[in-house]
Design a protein around this motif. Structure first.
Motif, PDB file in Angstrom:
ATOM      1  N   UNK A 191      -8.860  -2.234  -4.588  1.00 15.60           N
ATOM      2  CA  UNK A 191      -8.736  -0.999  -5.068  1.00 15.60           C
ATOM      3  C   UNK A 191      -7.163  -1.098  -6.023  1.00 15.60           C
ATOM      4  N   UNK A 192      -6.357  -1.957  -5.829  1.00 14.78           N
ATOM      5  CA  UNK A 192      -4.811  -2.427  -6.703  1.00 14.78           C
ATOM      6  C   UNK A 192      -5.240  -3.124  -7.492  1.00 14.78           C
ATOM      7  N   UNK A 193      -5.731  -3.563  -7.762  1.00 12.49           N
ATOM      8  CA  UNK A 193      -6.223  -4.067  -8.560  1.00 12.49           C
ATOM      9  C   UNK A 193      -7.111  -3.843  -9.869  1.00 12.49           C
ATOM     10  N   UNK A 194      -7.263  -2.607  -9.807  1.00 14.80           N
ATOM     11  CA  UNK A 194      -8.037  -1.517 -11.052  1.00 14.80           C
ATOM     12  C   UNK A 194      -7.285  -0.440 -10.958  1.00 14.80           C
ATOM     13  N   UNK A 195      -5.813  -0.461 -10.365  1.00  9.12           N
ATOM     14  CA  UNK A 195      -4.905   1.047 -10.412  1.00  9.12           C
ATOM     15  C   UNK A 195      -4.203   0.744 -11.982  1.00  9.12           C
ATOM     16  N   UNK A 196      -4.630   1.571 -12.579  1.00  6.22           N
ATOM     17  CA  UNK A 196      -3.095   2.130 -13.204  1.00  6.22           C
ATOM     18  C   UNK A 196      -2.223   1.827 -12.594  1.00  6.22           C
ATOM     19  N   UNK A 197      -1.086   0.748 -13.450  1.00 10.47           N
ATOM     20  CA  UNK A 197       0.629   0.283 -13.482  1.00 10.47           C
ATOM     21  C   UNK A 197       1.403   1.889 -13.187  1.00 10.47           C
ATOM     22  N   UNK A 198       1.213   2.760 -13.414  1.00  9.87           N
ATOM     23  CA  UNK A 198       1.610   4.279 -13.334  1.00  9.87           C
ATOM     24  C   UNK A 198       1.150   4.346 -12.136  1.00  9.87           C
TER      25      UNK A 198
ATOM     26  N   UNK B 299       0.812   1.562  -5.242  1.00  7.60           N
ATOM     27  CA  UNK B 299       0.434   0.229  -4.998  1.00  7.60           C
ATOM     28  C   UNK B 299       1.219   0.503  -3.865  1.00  7.60           C
ATOM     29  N   UNK B 300       2.204   0.906  -3.707  1.00  4.64           N
ATOM     30  CA  UNK B 300       3.271   0.955  -2.717  1.00  4.64           C
ATOM     31  C   UNK B 300       2.562   1.333  -1.762  1.00  4.64           C
ATOM     32  N   UNK B 301       2.304   1.899  -1.433  1.00  2.58           N
ATOM     33  CA  UNK B 301       0.934   2.755  -0.058  1.00  2.58           C
ATOM     34  C   UNK B 301       0.404   1.379   0.098  1.00  2.58           C
TER      35      UNK B 301
END
Length: 299
Positions: free
Chosen positions: A99-106, A111-113
């Motif tokens: 999931x984290x690797x497919x999230x946009x950097x925005x 990502x923190x959670x």
């Protein structure tokens, strides 16, 4: 027809019921059954079994559910959330990593959670687990855009045959999918001055260049395809994986076809005696030469 609950599933559910009821005192039996995804009669069976639990036969759990609402007391012994098994933790960590690797950097908040949750589940395991999609979606998108705009791509590519990572400037010609679902890029490689095929999952990075594609007419220089028989004497699975996509046949005796005899010779040597070349004198001689040179280094 619903699948019958196994004894192991029933025991695990009963361990989960105690802390859940303790934090949801007075919950209705229908609501509680729905929460655990079981029929009401199966829930009542679980509650009847729990009613006979406790530290000893004189100090049992005080469980009330005759009125259709469930309350529990004197359940401190079992009033803890069941711990996750290592297999369950690994499954969750892999899912979070994907999931984290497919999230946009925005989405720095998500990502923190995810990072915080990974650490809570097990910092030592989280450090060594890494999940990556079989095909890199971003790289595929770059290739498709370059094909459409007819522009060159700067590739960082890992070649298992040469055992090295190199940078290539290529002009994409087509994107193909094999029967196994792997993506292959056919492109004109400026480094080799000819057409080459690249496995997309081995492309480490891809950047579209502003340069328009200009393919020179260059004749293909085909190396001689060498087919040889390799006998695998031990570590069958590991040896077949080392030979990769160049293997044909099942069992310990396989046929390996390659344009690069040097790669095959190195692979056989690195197997430490688990492989033996039986049919190609060229490869056998090269293996002997490499082995002799290596032995001299130890003397």
């Amino acid at each position: 027809m619903a699948n019958k609950t196994t004894p192991l599933e029933k025991a695990a559910r009963m361990l989960d019921l105690v802390p859940f009821i303790s934090s949801h005192q007075g919950i209705g039996t229908s609501e509680l059954a729905a929460e655990f995804g079981i029929p009401v009669d199966e829930l009542l069976s679980d509650l009847n079994s729990l009613w006979m639990c406790g530290d000893n036969r004189f100090d049992l759990i005080d469980l009330q559910f005759d009125s259709g609402y469930v309350t529990i007391r004197n359940a401190e012994t079992l009033n803890l959330t069941r711990s996750l098994s290592q297999q369950e933790i690994i499954s969750i960590l892999i899912g979070l990593d994907l999931i984290a690797k497919n999230l946009h950097q925005d989405r720095a908040d998500l990502i923190s959670e995810i990072s915080s949750l990974r650490n809570k589940l097990g910092e030592s395991l989280a450090r060594i687990l890494d999940a990556s999609p079989a095909q890199d979606g971003e790289i595929l998108a770059v290739i498709k855009e370059a094909l459409q705009s007819k522009k060159k791509i700067d590739l960082t590519y890992f070649s298992p045959i040469e055992d090295e990572v190199s940078n290539r400037i290529v002009t994409p010609l087509s994107l193909n999918v094999s029967g196994e679902g792997r993506h292959y890029l056919l492109a004109f490689c400026e480094n080799a001055q000819g057409e080459r095929t690249f496995r997309v999952d081995r492309i480490r990075a891809a950047t579209i260049l502003d340069t328009k594609a200009e393919i020179k007419s260059v004749a293909k220089v085909e190396s001689e395809l060498i087919s040889t028989t390799v006998k695998i004497t031990r570590q069958l699975r590991k040896s077949r994986e080392a030979l990769g996509d160049f293997v044909e046949g099942d069992g310990p005796v396989v046929t390996v076809s390659t344009y690069n005899p040097e790669w095959l010779s190195r692979t056989v040597i690195s197997a430490g005696g688990a492989m033996e070349v039986t049919s190609s004198q060229t490869i056998r001689s090269r293996v002997l030469e490499i082995a002799t040179m290596a032995l001299k280094e130890y003397r």
